[in-house]
Structure formats: structure tokens, C-alpha cells
Design an enzyme around this catalytic site. Structure first.
Site, PDB file in Angstrom:
ATOM      1  CB  SER A 131      -0.912   0.009   1.231  1.00 32.13           C
ATOM      2  OG  SER A 131      -1.598   1.240   1.326  1.00 32.13           O
ATOM      3  CG  LEU A 132       1.761   3.386  -3.290  1.00 27.76           C
ATOM      4  CD1 LEU A 132       1.660   4.134  -4.620  1.00 27.76           C
ATOM      5  CD2 LEU A 132       3.215   3.150  -2.911  1.00 27.76           C
ATOM      6  CE  LYS A 187     -12.323  -0.516   1.023  1.00 31.91           C
ATOM      7  NZ  LYS A 187     -12.349   0.077  -0.330  1.00 31.91           N
ATOM      8  CG  ASP A 209     -12.847   3.732  -1.224  1.00 32.69           C
ATOM      9  OD1 ASP A 209     -11.689   4.184  -1.255  1.00 32.69           O
ATOM     10  OD2 ASP A 209     -13.136   2.644  -0.708  1.00 32.69           O
TER      11      ASP A 209
END
Length: 300
Positions: free
Chosen positions: A18-19, A74, A110
Site C-alpha cells: 500500500s502507498l 469494509k 472512496d
């Protein structure tokens, strides 16, 4: 005195690449904040996704300011929160949890992330009829965003027909009957129409891709290349790499395109704002992700 030290994290599966930590920490450094972003990988911990509730409680007890939540947690995290913002409640998915005043509140950035990226990268794109590939967690968010942006109708295509049908039904409940429908992958040629652009019931304006295909671990195209045509815009959710095979093929065909980097940045920026109360510089963050993904030298 304004708070200047923050502890946040990301809960999910296989999140080592992950960034998000770098995106958050670089922006915090530029703002003079002490900001530590930790990865909480359920695979590394050896626990199931249903342990997300225990992990959220532990983070709150340890003094975390907030968490990002990703696949496969989620939806599962919702039962362990005190409150949801209206967008997360409508979507039935949370990707950001904020701890404040003894409460854990779920948000979904998102949706806003994709909407902001699309408005920036494809501001004049027609939206009357859109086909979306993928009905998972990311797919639900971008479908909501696409309809929020004013799409007339979104057709959701997924390898799991029941998942596409469930998402379409949810979208119609939220946005109104007739705004979404579902289809199986074998109907893509009829929907998009190939080189002449003549899909069933009229021309499709754009294609949103929201499956893992195109990631380093899942190379390839999510649909036959011959279905792409210059009258189609193509928006990608995958951001590693920034130029997926789909985007490369679409550009060569003459399609207007949008890479997944913008969504990654704008959802991170919205989460950063929720965690810190500070305004992030998205221009700098867009340069960050281009550099982190290997497309540009490091920003100054």
C-alpha cells in the site's frame, strides 16, 4: 492549541504494498505534523477478517486517532462502530474510521475520491450511459460516485451475477428506479458495441473498471481489446501500475482515459482531512503518487 501529533493505521489483507502510509506521512511532514501511519495486516497477524472489531477496539484503546479500512473488512467493520456518516450508511461500506470523544465513526472516502478524480481528469465526459466492470467494495463506491456525478444509467457487470444484481438493486434504492441494472460478462459485446460503438439500446459513453485485473499480480485486460473504440472514455481504479494494460490499450485506440492514481490520492486526502482537521495539498499528493508509482522523480 491545535493537535500536531497523529497515530493512524490501515487494516486489511495483503496490504504490504500500500502507498497510503507514504501519501499520508509525506503530506503530514510538509505540514510540520508528527504523523505515524501503521499497517495492520490481518494476514501477518494470522487472524480472520472478522477480527476487525477486535483490531478497531485495540486501536482505540492504544490512542489511535483513526484507521483506514480496506478489503476484506469494509463491510464487516460496520457492526463495530458507534456511528456512520450518511454516505457510508448508504453504501454499506466503510474505508475510514475516526476516533473522537470516545466514539468510532465510519466514513467512506472512496466515493468522494473517485468523484473528485473524475471531475478533475474527465470533466467534459458524457455520462448518459456507463458500463462498469466489477461489483466488489471498490465497485460499489465508484458506482455511487458515478451516479452522484450525474450518470443517467450504470450497467454493472461482474463475474458473480448475484453480486452485480445486488449492487444494481442497492443503487436503484438510493438513486431511483432505472438508474442501474446488472449484466453478465457475456453481454459486454452487446452492451459496448465494439468498433462502431453501437451497444444495445444506444451508444455507451464510458467504461469504469473496478476489478483487480491489471495489477502486478493480476496482469492482462478485463475485456477483449476489440470492444474498445474511440467514442468511449475509460476510467481505471487500479493505480499500481498507473498505466495498466487497459489504459495503454484504450489510449492506443483513441479513448479518453483516467488512471487510478487520482482516486487513491483524493480518498487519502479526504481521510487525512478527517483525521487531522487540516487541509491537504492534493497537487503535491498527486505528484507524490506519480513518483511513488515510478512515473516521476521525487517532488520537491
Amino acid at each position: 492549541m491545535a493537535k500536531d501529533s497523529f497515530l493512524v493505521g490501515l487494516i486489511g489483507s495483503g496490504i504490504g504494498p500500500s502507498l497510503s502510509p507514504a501519501l499520508h506521512e509525506r503530506e503530514a511532514d510538509r505540514q510540520g505534523l508528527r504523523y505515524l501511519y501503521r499497517l495492520i495486516d490481518i494476514d501477518v497477524l494470522g487472524v480472520e477478517a472478522h477480527a476487525v472489531g477486535d483490531l478497531v477496539r485495540a486501536a482505540r484503546d492504544l490512542g489511535f486517532d483513526g484507521l483506514n479500512i480496506t478489503h476484506p473488512c469494509k463491510q464487516l467493520v460496520i457492526d463495530h462502530l458507534d456511528a456512520l456518516d450518511p454516505r457510508a450508511e448508504a453504501l454499506g461500506a466503510v474505508n475510514t474510521v475516526v476516533f473522537a470523544d470516545g466514539r468510532a465513526t465510519g466514513h467512506n472516502t472512496d466515493v468522494t475520491g473517485f468523484a473528485a478524480s473524475f471531475a478533475r481528469g474527465l470533466p467534459d465526459a458524457p455520462l448518459e450511459r456507463v458500463v462498469q466492470l466489477g461489483a466488489g467494495g471498490a465497485g460499489a463506491a465508484v458506482a455511487h460516485a458515478t451516479l452522484t456525478l450525474g450518470a443517467g444509467r450504470v450497467t454493472v457487470v461482474d463475474a458473480l451475477p448475484e453480486r452485480a444484481a445486488d449492487l444494481a438493486a442497492s443503487l436503484n434504492r438510493h438513486f431511483g428506479v432505472g438508474r442501474a441494472d446488472a449484466a453478465t460478462p457475456d453481454r459486454l459485446a452487446a452492451l459496448i458495441g465494439g468498433a462502431d460503438g453501437g451497444g444495445v439500446g444506444g451508444t455507451v459513453d464510458g467504461l469504469v473498471h473496478a476489478t483487480p485485473t491489471g495489477m502486478a499480480a493480476h496482469p492482462g485486460l478485463p475485456l477483449p481489446a476489440e470492444l474498445l473504440h474511440p467514442g468511449l472514455w475509460v476510467a481505471e481504479v487500479v493505480y499500481r501500475p498507473l498505466e495498466t494494460e487497459l489504459l495503454r490499450t484504450a489510449r492506443a485506440t483513441g479513448c479518453a482515459t483516467l488512471d487510478g492514481g487520482g482516486m487513491a490520492v483524493f480518498q487519502a486526502a479526504d481521510a487525512f482531512r478527517l483525521f487531522t482537521g487540516r487541509e491537504p495539498d492534493t497537487t503535491r499528493m498527486l505528484a507524490d503518487i506519480a513518483q511513488l508509482a515510478g512515473a516521476l522523480p521525487a517532488p520537491k
